[in-house]
Motif scaffolding. Structure first.
Motif, short mmCIF file in Angstrom:
data_model
loop_
_atom_site.label_atom_id
_atom_site.label_comp_id
_atom_site.label_asym_id
_atom_site.label_seq_id
_atom_site.Cartn_x
_atom_site.Cartn_y
_atom_site.Cartn_z
N TYR A 379 0.84 -1.20 0.00
CA TYR A 379 0.00 0.00 0.00
C TYR A 379 0.87 1.25 0.00
CZ TYR A 379 -3.41 3.50 1.42
OH TYR A 379 -4.20 4.62 1.47
N VAL A 380 1.91 1.26 0.83
CA VAL A 380 2.81 2.41 0.89
C VAL A 380 3.51 2.60 -0.44
CG1 VAL A 380 4.82 3.41 2.04
CG2 VAL A 380 3.17 2.09 3.37
N LYS A 407 9.79 -0.37 -12.75
CA LYS A 407 10.83 0.64 -12.57
C LYS A 407 11.13 0.87 -11.10
CE LYS A 407 12.07 5.35 -13.92
NZ LYS A 407 11.63 6.56 -14.67
N TYR A 408 10.08 0.93 -10.28
CA TYR A 408 10.25 1.13 -8.84
C TYR A 408 9.74 -0.10 -8.11
CZ TYR A 408 10.76 6.00 -10.33
OH TYR A 408 11.17 7.15 -10.94
N GLY A 409 10.56 -1.14 -8.10
CA GLY A 409 10.19 -2.39 -7.44
C GLY A 409 10.59 -2.40 -5.98
N ASN A 410 10.49 -3.57 -5.37
CA ASN A 410 10.81 -3.69 -3.95
C ASN A 410 12.24 -3.30 -3.64
OD1 ASN A 410 8.24 -4.64 -3.78
ND2 ASN A 410 8.78 -6.77 -3.35
N ARG A 411 13.16 -3.73 -4.51
CA ARG A 411 14.57 -3.43 -4.27
C ARG A 411 14.82 -1.93 -4.25
NH1 ARG A 411 19.47 -5.74 -4.29
NH2 ARG A 411 18.51 -7.79 -4.59
N PHE A 412 14.16 -1.20 -5.13
CA PHE A 412 14.35 0.25 -5.17
C PHE A 412 13.93 0.88 -3.84
CE2 PHE A 412 12.32 4.40 -5.66
CZ PHE A 412 13.38 5.14 -6.12
N PHE A 413 12.73 0.49 -3.33
CA PHE A 413 12.24 1.11 -2.11
C PHE A 413 13.07 0.71 -0.89
CE2 PHE A 413 8.38 1.45 -4.75
CZ PHE A 413 8.09 2.78 -4.55
N LYS A 415 16.36 -0.78 -0.89
CA LYS A 415 17.80 -0.53 -1.00
C LYS A 415 18.12 0.91 -1.36
CE LYS A 415 20.95 -3.10 -1.47
NZ LYS A 415 22.11 -3.41 -0.59
N ASP A 416 17.48 1.42 -2.42
CA ASP A 416 17.83 2.75 -2.90
C ASP A 416 17.24 3.86 -2.03
OD1 ASP A 416 19.11 1.40 -4.91
OD2 ASP A 416 17.53 1.68 -6.39
N MET A 417 15.96 3.72 -1.69
CA MET A 417 15.33 4.74 -0.86
C MET A 417 15.55 4.51 0.62
SD MET A 417 11.63 5.75 -2.54
CE MET A 417 11.25 6.78 -1.14
N GLY A 418 15.75 3.26 1.02
CA GLY A 418 15.91 2.95 2.44
C GLY A 418 14.61 3.07 3.21
N LEU A 419 13.49 2.76 2.55
CA LEU A 419 12.18 2.86 3.17
C LEU A 419 11.96 1.70 4.14
CD1 LEU A 419 9.89 4.96 2.66
CD2 LEU A 419 8.74 3.20 1.32
N VAL A 420 11.41 2.00 5.29
CA VAL A 420 11.13 0.96 6.30
C VAL A 420 10.07 0.00 5.76
CG1 VAL A 420 10.11 0.53 8.57
CG2 VAL A 420 11.79 2.35 8.28
N SER A 421 10.31 -1.30 5.94
CA SER A 421 9.39 -2.34 5.48
C SER A 421 8.91 -3.17 6.65
CB SER A 421 10.09 -3.23 4.44
OG SER A 421 9.42 -4.46 4.29
#
Length: 464
Positions: A379-380, A407-413, A415-421
């Motif tokens: 959702y996020v 383009k913006y898959g799980n790895r991007f959020f 690894k690249d963004m460092g978003l909390v999961s």
């Protein structure tokens, strides 16, 4: 009720007159970083002349010229959409209250409070309350009286509260000080109002006074041999039979009547856990079920209301018209996500600890922590993808956001963004040494939710 106590607290007031005690209390007040009271004195301003302010406060206490100020009333939204009133004391009032709380707490913790009270007490928290519930469910306490006290903090009768305090405290100066705090009133729209009842939420001493008052209920339930769990004013009584449940309801009503409190009938319920769920502190305990193999189990997960609040909070902060860099999105969302997910994971941690304890005792634990954190993470991510898709457009929506899945898959959020999961935090409970790369590698082995045709569609759509 109101039985005299042989061992009472003496000479407390003299202990809070020392500057060192007041300075220690100031450190607590500063750490909480609250806003200014009616005198508009902020933490920063008070600290500029700290020595002088502490000296003046100590002098007024010694000379007994200290007078509490009315609290500043503010309102914060509740989960049900209504507004909750809070009272913000002045910095000086907070310091004196904190100094008194520091002196009173050890006595009440050691000699007065019941072990089944878990809220607003040192070394006790929500996880302890959840574990106590799980322990009783495992022991067959499957008939539950979930009751709510109508406006508890706002309706505590002042005179009855003072009678209870008189059981434990013999220092008349301290009792008079507490009475003046209760009667200090509140300011709203530059008008002062009297406080006829209640302990204003927001005050440092309010949680302690609220616990002292409901401690009367705790011990009456204990005398009646009834199992219960209480967190502040949220309480449940757990029984083994329907007859015991009826007796529990009678005891609760009788005690609350003596305390001058009223049950919120629309929020109180009888639960037969064989066929009915119940919620407590934002977690839902789903009733007993039987698996295909014949094993009995029940699930523990965040409540529907808590999950709705999660989505509402994320939606409110991820409007598609907002312009943020990836780093700004991470800085804004991570504190919220970390707080939400860590709270949701309390039920998982409690279940894991209970399972280990039961295993050591040679017993089987029937609770299952359950929540699809992947769905919350998704959702996020989707809210952010819609925002990304809206850059340079006027009406990008859900479908446009879907096109950005590749383009913006799980790895991007992660690894690249460092978003909390939430899913990653949950996996760390089971595999503490797993890194994000390990987590993503495990996820990659799972079935891809998009078939090859959809992947091709996304690639073509993005290429255009």
């Amino acid at each position: 009720m109101n039985e005299p106590l042989k061992l009472k607290l003496f000479s407390i007031y003299g202990q809070i007159l020392h500057e060192k005690v007041l300075r220690d209390a100031w450190k607590h007040v500063k750490a909480n970083n609250g806003c200014a009271g009616i005198d508009r004195m902020t933490i920063e301003r008070f600290e500029r002349d700290l020595d002088e302010n502490i000296n003046d406060l100590a002098k007024s206490l010694k000379e007994k010229t200290y007078k509490p100020s009315p609290v500043k009333r503010v309102y914060i939204p509740k989960k049900n959409g209504k507004m909750r009133p809070l009272g913000i004391p002045t910095i000086k009032d907070r310091i004196v209250q904190q100094a008194l709380v520091d002196r009173l707490t050890p006595f009440f913790e050691e000699k007065i409070f019941h072990d089944n009270s878990c809220g607003f007490r040192p070394n006790r928290d929500v996880k302890m309350a959840i574990k106590k519930i799980l322990c009783r469910l495992e022991c067959g306490y499957l008939y539950i009286y979930d009751f709510d006290i109508k406006g508890y903090f706002d309706n505590i009768p002042h005179k009855k509260l003072m009678k209870v305090l008189n059981k434990y405290i013999s220092d008349g100066t301290v009792l008079d000080l507490i009475w003046r705090w209760l009667k200090s009133g509140y300011m709203e729209d530059e008008i002062r109002y009297e406080s006829k009842a209640g302990t204003m939420q927001g005050g440092v001493i309010s949680p302690l006074l609220a616990n002292i008052y409901l401690n009367e209920l705790d011990w009456e339930l204990d005398k009646a041999n009834l199992e219960f769990v209480r967190y502040a004013d949220d309480s449940i009584v757990m029984c083994k039979t329907p007859e015991e449940l009826e007796r529990a309801k009678q005891v609760v009503k009788a005690v609350l009547d003596k305390l001058g409190l009223e049950l919120a009938k629309d929020k109180s319920d009888d639960i037969d856990f064989h066929k009915k769920d119940f919620s407590f502190l934002g977690f839902r305990f789903e009733h007993l079920s039987r698996s295909k193999k014949g094993n009995v189990y029940y699930r523990v997960r965040p409540s529907d209301k808590a999950l709705r609040k999660f989505k509402e909070d994320i939606k409110a902060r991820t409007g598609k018209s907002l312009s943020r860099s990836f780093e700004q999105w991470t800085d804004e969302l991570n504190p919220i996500l970390r707080g939400k997910f860590n709270y949701f994971l309390i039920s998982t941690k409690a279940c894991l600890e209970m399972e280990q304890m039961m295993k050591e005792r040679g017993r089987v634990f029937h609770g299952i922590p359950f929540e699809k954190y992947d769905v919350l993470d998704g959702y996020v991510r989707q809210r952010l993808r819609v925002n990304f898709a809206n850059r340079g457009k006027c009406h990008a929506g859900y479908t446009d956001g879907k096109k950005y899945t590749v383009k913006y898959g799980n790895r991007f959020f992660l690894k690249d963004m460092g978003l909390v999961s939430g899913a990653f935090l949950r996996s760390r409970l089971f595999y503490p040494d797993h890194s994000i790369d390990d987590f993503l590698a495990v996820r990659a082995k799972k079935k891809n939710p998009y078939d090859q045709g959809k992947d091709e569609f996304f690639k073509i759509a993005l290429a255009k």
